[in-house]
Write a protein that holds these residues in place. Structure first.
Motif, PDB file in Angstrom:
ATOM      1  N   MET B   1      52.731  46.073  70.655  1.00 61.69           N
ATOM      2  CA  MET B   1      52.238  45.044  69.739  1.00 61.69           C
ATOM      3  C   MET B   1      50.730  45.071  69.733  1.00 61.69           C
ATOM      4  O   MET B   1      50.099  45.396  70.726  1.00 61.69           O
ATOM      5  CB  MET B   1      52.802  43.691  70.160  1.00 61.69           C
ATOM      6  N   THR B   3      46.858  43.477  69.148  1.00 63.97           N
ATOM      7  CA  THR B   3      46.132  42.226  69.373  1.00 63.97           C
ATOM      8  C   THR B   3      44.897  42.218  68.498  1.00 63.97           C
ATOM      9  O   THR B   3      44.152  43.195  68.465  1.00 63.97           O
ATOM     10  CB  THR B   3      45.722  42.140  70.840  1.00 63.97           C
ATOM     11  N   VAL B  54      51.092  37.343  62.273  1.00 61.03           N
ATOM     12  CA  VAL B  54      52.042  37.098  63.351  1.00 61.03           C
ATOM     13  C   VAL B  54      53.419  37.596  62.973  1.00 61.03           C
ATOM     14  O   VAL B  54      54.145  38.165  63.783  1.00 61.03           O
ATOM     15  CB  VAL B  54      52.061  35.599  63.705  1.00 61.03           C
ATOM     16  N   ARG B  59      49.243  39.657  67.634  1.00 65.10           N
ATOM     17  CA  ARG B  59      48.802  38.448  68.315  1.00 65.10           C
ATOM     18  C   ARG B  59      47.317  38.297  68.055  1.00 65.10           C
ATOM     19  O   ARG B  59      46.576  39.270  68.086  1.00 65.10           O
ATOM     20  CB  ARG B  59      49.057  38.542  69.817  1.00 65.10           C
ATOM     21  N   GLU B  61      43.771  36.712  69.218  1.00 65.51           N
ATOM     22  CA  GLU B  61      43.169  36.174  70.437  1.00 65.51           C
ATOM     23  C   GLU B  61      41.714  35.829  70.215  1.00 65.51           C
ATOM     24  O   GLU B  61      41.034  36.431  69.389  1.00 65.51           O
ATOM     25  CB  GLU B  61      43.285  37.194  71.583  1.00 65.51           C
ATOM     26  N   ARG B  76      45.259  32.144  72.156  1.00 64.67           N
ATOM     27  CA  ARG B  76      46.102  33.257  71.736  1.00 64.67           C
ATOM     28  C   ARG B  76      47.160  32.694  70.812  1.00 64.67           C
ATOM     29  O   ARG B  76      47.844  31.735  71.148  1.00 64.67           O
ATOM     30  CB  ARG B  76      46.747  33.929  72.941  1.00 64.67           C
ATOM     31  N   ASP B  78      50.535  33.272  69.235  1.00 63.28           N
ATOM     32  CA  ASP B  78      51.745  34.073  69.150  1.00 63.28           C
ATOM     33  C   ASP B  78      52.770  33.288  68.332  1.00 63.28           C
ATOM     34  O   ASP B  78      52.473  32.212  67.804  1.00 63.28           O
ATOM     35  CB  ASP B  78      52.265  34.426  70.543  1.00 63.28           C
ATOM     36  N   ALA B  79      53.953  33.816  68.242  1.00 59.07           N
ATOM     37  CA  ALA B  79      54.933  33.231  67.330  1.00 59.07           C
ATOM     38  C   ALA B  79      55.242  31.792  67.714  1.00 59.07           C
ATOM     39  O   ALA B  79      55.257  30.894  66.862  1.00 59.07           O
ATOM     40  CB  ALA B  79      56.205  34.072  67.348  1.00 59.07           C
ATOM     41  N   SER B 196      52.130  35.231  80.421  1.00 59.97           N
ATOM     42  CA  SER B 196      52.531  36.578  80.033  1.00 59.97           C
ATOM     43  C   SER B 196      54.041  36.606  79.923  1.00 59.97           C
ATOM     44  O   SER B 196      54.741  35.788  80.522  1.00 59.97           O
ATOM     45  CB  SER B 196      52.033  37.607  81.042  1.00 59.97           C
ATOM     46  N   ALA B 197      54.529  37.542  79.134  1.00 57.34           N
ATOM     47  CA  ALA B 197      55.932  37.499  78.720  1.00 57.34           C
ATOM     48  C   ALA B 197      56.876  37.474  79.912  1.00 57.34           C
ATOM     49  O   ALA B 197      57.851  36.746  79.935  1.00 57.34           O
ATOM     50  CB  ALA B 197      56.236  38.684  77.824  1.00 57.34           C
ATOM     51  N   ALA B 485      59.428  34.953  68.781  1.00 60.17           N
ATOM     52  CA  ALA B 485      59.001  34.400  70.073  1.00 60.17           C
ATOM     53  C   ALA B 485      60.051  34.694  71.135  1.00 60.17           C
ATOM     54  O   ALA B 485      59.720  35.075  72.259  1.00 60.17           O
ATOM     55  CB  ALA B 485      58.766  32.899  69.949  1.00 60.17           C
ATOM     56  N   HIS B 488      59.921  38.184  72.224  1.00 57.59           N
ATOM     57  CA  HIS B 488      58.746  38.414  73.053  1.00 57.59           C
ATOM     58  C   HIS B 488      58.963  37.882  74.477  1.00 57.59           C
ATOM     59  O   HIS B 488      58.700  38.555  75.473  1.00 57.59           O
ATOM     60  CB  HIS B 488      57.556  37.708  72.408  1.00 57.59           C
TER      61      HIS B 488
END
Lengths: 496, 493, 276, 131, 81
Positions: B1, B3, B54, B59, B61, B76, B78-79, B196-197, B485, B488
């Motif tokens: 992905m 950024t 998105v 992403r 940032e 950040r 994200d979804a 973080s994921a 999301a 992710h």
């Protein structure tokens, strides 16, 4: 010229004080501008030194051109350049914000007030930059004596409060002097750097141990750590507002700085933290201090007394954080010296302004304060949030380091005390905000609250206060830079 | 992905921080409200403009300032964050309309303060949505707590003071007493606070410690109103209705659950939770809250209080979904943030409209009101359907995913919890609608046939009700985001 | 309280005793204090500063910076006392007492009235006036010049014998105080008015700090008297000696003025009308 | 250590014992005495005790005063024959500090007396409580 | 130095110090404090600290005592302890 800053930063306010004392008889109008210009110059010099230290490292100044152990040397390093800049800024802002109050409170003696103010600042700056243990004592006395006089000229019971302050302060200073004497007895030197070189050879010497304990007790007394705090609440609450907002940020914080300096740079680090079983009791003392002072703050009925107790708790933060003995806790303690000075200044300036406008500072007088003095209350809110520890104000970040250090050291009691004190601070401040916000109540439910006369302080008072409040946020956001560029270099590498 | 570094997240927050113009134009209400609209529209525009990126899997940032050597204030997008931000900002526009009608209709005092802090709260909400790490999240979380205090206590009477006290006690007690130490412990263990994921705590601490941490976070984010940390929410209903509507159905409470979801997914990581079986613990806590809150709601007579307890229950759906840790459950949880928001805000708008038009607060006084305020009560009906989770409303979609998720996770107990609570939801909402339309009015007050609230109070609930229905047929924007999301979070990238 | 105090004091004493057991013996010439820094002063002070009295050399040169602050401390104390005690709103006394010099008859003039200044045969007296004492007054008059002369000697001879600016200043101040006690505050104030004490005390410290500043402006370090060599026209070592003398004079002026000012304030409770 | 050892210890450091006694007396006076002037006297005793300590450090048995004669060549001076001048210098400063503190303390005492009409601490506290 | 003399002075220092703290007349206490300072000054002179002794003689025994007397004169002589 900039090479002479270490001497000039102390000498210029000193000489300015003499000139002000003369001008008071000759040309009274020139006193205030001279004082302001001098303090601004000091701030400029302090910032210049901080810059120089950050860019090219610590440097020394040999007074009278005598090499250190023979003569007196000033050593500017990261630690004192940082603290010095903070204190110089506090002194300047406070004078700008409170000269109106001073004029009202001191009337004919206001010019002598400026002279004592400058002497107080000269002493404080000197304490911070000096590299000589005895010189520190002399400067300490300049600060103290001018402080006694300033406190003693307050309202009502100020004289008694000041006399008690003299007694405690003199015992504290005498203990420090005695500690220095003990060190001199076994080392033959008074220079801090020289002491630090000789002392490692003297582990196990009872004189060194006794010197350490006596000097620390003296400093604890001067910084009002819990069982030795008796002088502080009265001295701060009885003095007049310009004095309060000068002494409260400067005195205790400077003493904490001296403690840091003595424990890190005079005594070897492994002596202070390893050889002597002092750190653990000191942390417990700090825990007691925080908890007890917070509880006592709860039972106060006037704003300034409440703040005085909060201040004692804050001293506990710094002492405890420092004696955790790890890098994070120490960073927190040093950071908190700066942050707490700014916070205290901010809070006491707001209180001073409230007191001037509302002529009373019991909680009752604060009713409707948000509508009557919105700007002042906004400043007080920022100060309160910082003392509670809400990001992004600076109070949060020093607390962050302090708690982090306590976690790393496994000092759960200290973690608990810090959290407890934050919660108590929240209660303390919101109790005030509630009075200022809700009361006096509307006649009926859902009705409009009664109208109150607008009573905000003049702009010359508000502007420095707003600058201070903004400073709290800016300091908070700059934490990362302050820590990596300055404080990291200020803590000896031996501390992990 | 990929950024992208962009200043847009910051812009979105700054757009809401239009305090100086609002304060400056305090003498001219029209200008002041124009500024508010401008801010709301700008914010929505900025947030919507991030949508394509998105959706494309990017992403966004932006690092504002390095406040600590290893932690910065950073954003950040994200979804998940965008989903939440989108919901909040779009509903702010509607609420602004509604606020104008409500505040002017009731001639409330201190309207400038109201609009300023409202904008401030929204800035904080979007800040939470876009936080890249726990510190930033905490910062905006606290900012929101303080920004909403003057809104909650807007009336400045004794009742407001008591509520405000309760509000702060729970919110600050939770954040300072539990979240702050928990956050520091996380920092101490891992040296970082980045979301973080896969989580950052894996392998850093023992099971007991992790359990304690999780409990501290779940309860500490008291805005999520997980029982027993819920009682501030009914108390906070003393606030003016726009505040209740946006903040206590959308922004504040959702910030709480959003924070829980973020911590569960970004700090602990689904893998770690599954491994330690901690999900069940949280799911159980949430289930208890769901059922208990629904039961309490049954017994409430005050309309706003009933809505408040309903909110408490619905919030725990989201926590439950996150704790079930299965893909559909996570999607359902995230979707529920949006769907519940549209449904519940409709209900609050209606409650406020009733109050403006008739001064009634209690359900028992609202018999036959449907004949007097047909539009309002129709919107109320749709909102209720959505919250219960019946088609053709958006609420159905999210509940459906939750049900599937419970099946996926093979936790039949929680399936039953969802079903039972839906029945309870129906039990406390539908009688209101029934009474409104099918009981004859008892008081002379209802003599005149139709008298709606002012226009600005009626249009917004209709809009949101329509949106609720529309989301059933076209849930794409949110569904897409929620799926992204989820993928992710579960490490799909 | 008493018990607690006793406990604290005893604990403190025990700590001191504990430390003392490791002290080097009293008067031991090989103790660290006697061997590290101080030998430098003993060996080199004469050649470096040309001042035989080592204490003076160290006081005003090696640790001259300390001494500058010491003088400032004294100045601060004077200012502090003035600040605390001085009564600014001066209201005229209810009555004034005058004594006829020749006969000793006392006149009491009420409601702010006063005798004309030219009435030489009357002198104004304090309310707590002690009968005229010829012996004390005459003795003091006789002694005072010698005390003052001695004070000047102490200042001037500080390089070679015990004493210096501080001691000389105190003695000079004591002489003025003696005059004030033996006569009255009013006549002393005519001799050395309050305004002059403040100016002198500030001026004394300014002489000290100014000397340091001149050194700095001449390109040397602060208080490096050797830099004065060019101005004074002597070699750098003699310049140090002269520099020390200059600052000693500053100290003497400041200390004298502050001592007198302290006495004025304490004895008259800041009203500057009647002394002891 | 034998009895003779103890006696030696006491005799060898008798100055130090005296300073400890004086220090304790001063401290005791400051804490226990209720009269403000007495407290100030206690404070001064404490300060002079410290000065005594410093002066005791400086002494060397059989050494001369720290004033040199001009004709003595500097390098001929043996440090062991001259008393250590440094503590004397420090103590000059300390004496000045103590008189400065004394002045301010007395000024405050006078102000206190003006306000309360007494110098006894407990009487003042009674007055404050009743006010 | 004659040790007996030194011993007597040491003894007198302590006695004067304790007496200054215990007498009930503050004027007496002030005078006793002056005596204490003077004994101290003698002691230091014996120890070779001539400069310190000189200063103490002029300050401690001289001016300080005058200050004490002035303050006591302006307040009260009475002391309860």
């Amino acid at each position: 010229m900039s090479a002479h800053f270490p001497a000039l930063i102390v000498v210029s306010p000193l000489m300015a004080a003499m000139v002000v004392a003369i001008l008071a008889w000759v040309r009274p109008g020139a006193c205030l501008p001279l004082a302001v210009v001098t303090l601004a110059g000091s701030l400029w010099a302090a910032a210049g030194m901080l810059w120089r230290v950050v860019v090219s490292g610590p440097f020394a100044y040999h007074l009278g051109n005598w090499p250190p152990p023979i003569g007196i040397a000033y050593q500017i390093d990261h630690l004192n350049a940082l603290v010095l800049t903070a204190m110089a800024a506090v002194a300047l802002v406070n004078l700008l914000a409170t000269w109106r109050h001073a004029r009202r409170d001191f009337a004919e003696r206001v010019n002598y007030f400026y002279a004592l103010y400058l002497l107080f600042c000269a002493g404080t700056y000197g304490i911070i930059v000096t590299g000589d243990a005895f010189n520190l004592f002399v400067l300490l006395e300049i600060t103290s004596i001018s402080g006694y006089a300033l406190v003693g000229m307050g309202k009502r019971d100020a004289a008694l409060a000041s006399l008690n302050y003299i007694f405690m302060g003199t015992i504290g200073a005498s203990f420090y002097l005695l500690g220095v004497g003990y060190l001199y007895l076994v080392t033959g030197t008074l220079n801090m750097a020289d002491l630090a070189m000789i002392l490692p050879r003297l582990y196990g010497n009872k004189v060194v141990t006794a010197a350490f304990i006596i000097a620390m007790t003296g400093l604890f007394m001067k910084m009002a750590l819990f069982p030795l705090h008796g002088w502080l609440p009265n001295a701060y609450s009885e003095s007049s507002s310009p004095v309060r907002s000068l002494i409260a940020p400067l005195t205790t914080k400077t003493m904490v700085y001296v403690m840091v300096r003595v424990a890190l740079y005079v005594f070897p680090v492994d002596f202070s933290f390893g050889h002597l079983a002092f750190a653990q009791p000191a942390v417990w003392l700090a825990v007691t201090s925080i908890v007890a002072a917070s509880l006592m703050a709860l039972s106060q009925t006037s704003l300034k007394r409440m703040l005085a107790y909060v201040l004692i708790a804050e001293v506990g933060y710094m002492v405890g954080g420092f004696w955790l003995g790890n890098r994070m806790g120490m960073t927190g303690a040093i950071l908190h010296i700066v942050n707490d000075a700014a916070m205290t200044l901010c809070a006491f300036l707001a209180v001073g302004s409230l007191r001037q406008q509302l002529a009373d500072d019991s909680f009752k007088a604060l009713r409707g304060a948000f509508r009557r003095m919105p700007w002042t209350m906004a400043v007080l809110v920022v100060a309160g949030l910082s003392m509670i520890g809400v990001p992004p104000t600076c109070g949060f970040f020093s607390k962050w380091y302090l708690i982090g250090g306590a976690l790393a050291a496994g000092q759960w009691a200290f973690v608990g005390a810090l959290i407890f004190s934050s919660l108590i601070n929240a209660v303390l401040f919101f109790r005030i905000f509630e009075i200022g916000f809700f009361e006096p109540f509307a006649a009926s439910d859902h009705g409009h609250p009664p109208d109150l006369a607008y009573a905000e302080a003049p702009a010359t008072v508000i502007a420095p206060m707003l600058v201070t409040a903004a400073g709290l946020v800016v300091l908070g956001l700059l934490t990362g830079r302050i820590v990596t560029r300055i404080i990291d270099a200020a803590i000896p590498a031996a501390i992990l | 992905m990929n950024t992208l570094i962009t200043v847009k997240p910051l812009l979105a927050i700054l757009a809401a921080l239009c305090l100086p113009p609002i304060l400056a134009s305090s003498r001219s209400p029209n200008a002041r409200e124009a500024w508010t609209f401008g801010a709301a529209l700008t914010m929505f525009g900025v947030i919507a403009s991030m949508l394509p990126a998105v959706w494309g899997g990017a992403r966004l940032e932006y690092t504002l300032v390095q406040v600590l050597p290893t932690v910065s204030i950073a954003f950040r997008v994200d979804a998940l964050g965008l989903l939440f931000a989108l919901v909040s900002s779009s509903l702010w526009i509607v609420t602004s309309l509604y606020s104008v009608g409500y505040m002017r209709g009731l001639k409330e005092h201190a309207q400038t303060r109201f609009f300023s802090f409202f904008a401030f709260s929204l800035a904080a909400t979007v800040g939470v949505a876009f936080s890249a790490n726990l510190l930033t999240l905490y910062l905006f979380y606290e900012m929101l707590s303080f920004a909403t205090y003057p809104l909650v206590t807007h009336h400045q009477d004794r009742e407001a003071r008591a509520s405000g006290r309760k509000y702060l006690l729970y919110i600050l007690g939770g954040s300072i007493g539990l979240v702050l130490p928990a956050m520091l412990i996380v920092y101490h263990l891992t040296g970082t606070l980045e979301f973080s994921a896969g989580g950052i705590l894996a392998g850093k601490a023992g099971a007991a410690q992790l359990t304690a941490l999780l409990v501290m976070f779940v309860f500490g984010f008291a805005k999520a109103a997980v029982m027993p940390f819920h009682s501030w929410l009914p108390a906070a209903m003393v606030a003016p209705t726009p505040v209740s509507a946006l903040l206590h159905a959308v922004a504040v409470v959702k910030v709480g659950v959003f924070s829980v979801v973020r911590v569960v997914t970004g700090i602990f990581g689904t893998g770690l939770l599954t491994e330690l079986n901690l999900g069940t613990l949280v799911a159980t806590i949430a289930s208890v809250t769901i059922v208990a809150a629904s039961l309490i709601a049954l017994s409430q007579d005050g309309l706003k209080r009933r809505l408040a307890f309903s909110t408490i229950g619905q919030l725990s759906y989201i926590v439950l979904g996150a704790a079930l840790l299965s893909p559909s459950a996570l999607t359902g949880a995230m979707l529920h943030i949006a769907m519940h928001a549209f449904g519940k805000i409709t209900l609050f708008f209606c409650a406020g409209a009733i109050f403006v038009a008739t001064g009634k607060k209690f359900i028992s006084e609202m018999k036959g009101i449907g004949w007097r305020m047909p539009l309002t009560m129709s919107a109320f009906f749709i909102g209720a359907l959505s919250v219960i989770g019946l088609p053709p409303c958006g609420g159905f979609i999210s509940k459906w995913h939750l049900v599937i998720g419970a099946l996926e996770a093979d936790r039949i107990v929680f399936l039953w919890v969802i079903l039972v609570s839906s029945i309870l939801n129906a039990a406390y909402f539908l009688p209101i609608v029934y009474q409104a339309f099918f009981c004859s009015p008892e008081e002379a007050l209802f003599e005149r046939r139709v008298q709606e609230a002012p226009r600005w109070c009626v249009v917004p609930p209709l809009v949101t009700a329509a949106a609720s229905v529309a989301l059933f047929f076209y849930p794409q924007p949110f569904l897409q985001l929620a799926r992204l999301a989820t993928r992710h979070v579960l490490g799909g990238f | 309280m008493k018990r607690f105090a006793l406990l604290a004091v005893l604990l403190f004493g025990a700590l001191l005793v504990y430390g003392t057991t490791d002290f080097p013996d009293w008067g031991d010439p090989s103790s660290p204090a006697a061997t590290h820094v101080s030998p430098h002063y003993i060996r080199h002070s004469l050649e470096e500063t040309a001042v035989p009295n080592i204490v003076t050399a160290v006081l005003a040169d090696y640790r001259g910076y300390d001494t500058m602050f010491e003088t400032s401390v004294i100045f601060t104390a004077g200012l502090a006392c003035f600040f605390l005690l001085r009564v600014f709103a001066r209201k005229a006394p209810d009555s004034r007492l005058y004594r006829h010099r020749a006969t000793g008859i006392t006149l009491r003039i009420e409601q702010g009235g006063r005798l004309p200044e030219g009435a030489r045969e009357f002198e104004r007296i304090d309310s707590q006036w002690v009968p005229y004492d010829l012996i004390i007054r005459t003795a003091c008059r006789l002694v005072l010049p010698f005390i003052q002369l001695f004070a000047l000697y102490v200042v001037a001879h500080g390089h070679h014998s015990p004493g210096g600016g501080f001691q000389g200043g105190v003695i000079f101040g004591a002489a003025v105080i003696l005059y004030a006690i033996s006569h009255d505050l009013r006549s002393t104030l005519q001799m050395l008015p309050e305004r002059r004490t403040v100016l002198m005390s500030a001026g004394g410290v300014l002489i000290y700090a100014g000397t340091g500043l001149i050194c700095l402006l001449l390109g040397a370090q602060f208080l490096d008297y050797a830099a004065l060599a060019g101005i004074l026209g002597v070699d750098p070592i003699m310049a140090r000696s002269h520099g020390i003398f200059i600052v000693e004079i500053g100290v003497a002026i400041a200390v004298m003025a502050v001592m007198v000012s302290l006495y004025y304030n304490l004895a008259s409770v800041g009203r500057f009308d009647e002394g002891l | 250590m034998t009895a003779a050892g103890y006696i030696n210890l006491i005799i060898a450091k008798y100055n130090y014992w005296i300073y400890i006694v004086l220090m304790c007396v001063g401290l005791w006076g400051m804490i226990v005495k209720r009269n403000l002037v007495k407290k100030i006297i206690g404070m001064n005793i404490l300060q002079t005790a410290i000065i005594l300590f410093y002066v005791s450090i400086a002494t060397k048995k059989g050494a001369a005063l720290p004033i040199l004669a001009h004709h003595i060549g500097a390098h001929r001076t043996d440090p062991a024959t001259i008393i250590n001048p440094l503590p004397h210098v420090l103590m000059l400063t300390a004496i000045v500090v103590s008189v400065a503190t004394l002045g301010v303390a007395l000024a405050l005492t006078i102000n206190i007396y003006k306000r309360y009409g007494t110098l006894e601490e407990d009487e003042i506290h009674d007055l404050m409580r009743n006010a | 130095m004659i040790w007996q003399l030194e011993f007597i002075i040491l003894l007198l220092v302590v006695v004067c110090g304790v007496a200054a703290l215990t007498v009930r007349d503050l004027l007496g206490a002030a005078i006793l404090f002056g005596a204490y300072s003077f004994m101290m000054c003698l002691l230091w002179a014996i120890m070779g600290a001539v400069d310190v002794a000189f200063t103490e003689a002029s300050v401690g025994a001289g001016v300080s005592t005058v200050f004490f007397v002035a303050a006591v004169f302006r307040t009260s002589r009475r002391s309860r302890d």
